[in-house]
Design a protein around this motif. Structure first.
Motif, PDB file in Angstrom:
ATOM      1  N   VAL A   1       0.836  -1.205   0.000  1.00 17.58           N
ATOM      2  CA  VAL A   1       0.000   0.000   0.000  1.00 17.58           C
ATOM      3  C   VAL A   1       0.870   1.254   0.000  1.00 17.58           C
TER       4      VAL A   1
ATOM      5  N   TRP B   1      -5.220   7.118   2.942  1.00 17.96           N
ATOM      6  CA  TRP B   1      -5.095   5.685   2.657  1.00 17.96           C
ATOM      7  C   TRP B   1      -3.830   5.118   3.283  1.00 17.96           C
TER       8      TRP B   1
ATOM      9  N   TRP C   1      -1.860   8.449  -4.234  1.00 15.72           N
ATOM     10  CA  TRP C   1      -3.049   8.318  -3.408  1.00 15.72           C
ATOM     11  C   TRP C   1      -3.009   9.315  -2.262  1.00 15.72           C
ATOM     12  N   ALA C   2      -4.178   9.646  -1.741  1.00 15.77           N
ATOM     13  CA  ALA C   2      -4.283  10.562  -0.607  1.00 15.77           C
ATOM     14  C   ALA C   2      -3.630   9.944   0.635  1.00 15.77           C
TER      15      ALA C   2
ATOM     16  N   TYR D   1       1.031   6.044  -7.364  1.00 11.39           N
ATOM     17  CA  TYR D   1      -0.192   6.557  -7.977  1.00 11.39           C
ATOM     18  C   TYR D   1      -0.720   7.827  -7.331  1.00 11.39           C
TER      19      TYR D   1
ATOM     20  N   GLY E   1       0.669   3.703  -3.086  1.00  8.97           N
ATOM     21  CA  GLY E   1       0.242   5.063  -2.777  1.00  8.97           C
ATOM     22  C   GLY E   1       1.210   6.102  -3.295  1.00  8.97           C
ATOM     23  N   ARG E   2       2.498   5.817  -3.174  1.00  9.33           N
ATOM     24  CA  ARG E   2       3.505   6.754  -3.676  1.00  9.33           C
ATOM     25  C   ARG E   2       3.494   6.786  -5.203  1.00  9.33           C
TER      26      ARG E   2
END
Length: 76
Positions: free
Chosen positions: A35, A48, A44-45, A42, A39-40
């Motif tokens: 995750v 998440w 992501w906020a 794409y 997250g990094r």
């Protein structure tokens, strides 16, 4: 009957729980790393990432509690 003694069944249960703890720790760590990486990549906020952190912490706390209970049962 070949059910074994009560102590043998207790040790079998402890062995199964220790394996479960090991799997939970491994999956929690790999999931957390995945995750964080995704997250990094794409963008992501941050919420998440914090959710993944909380889920990993919950898994580790659960594992610690189960391990402690196994330890107490074996030392009883």
């Amino acid at each position: 009957m070949t059910g074994g003694s009560r102590q043998d069944r207790g040790q079998d249960r402890d062995t199964g729980q220790m394996r479960l703890v090991a799997v939970v720790i491994a999956v929690a760590m790999l999931g957390w790393l995945l995750v964080q990486f995704l997250g990094r990549e794409y963008g992501w906020a941050a919420k998440w990432a914090f959710l993944a952190d909380l889920a990993a912490i919950a898994a580790f706390v659960w594992s610690l509690i189960v391990t402690w209970r196994i330890w107490r049962r074996r030392n009883a």
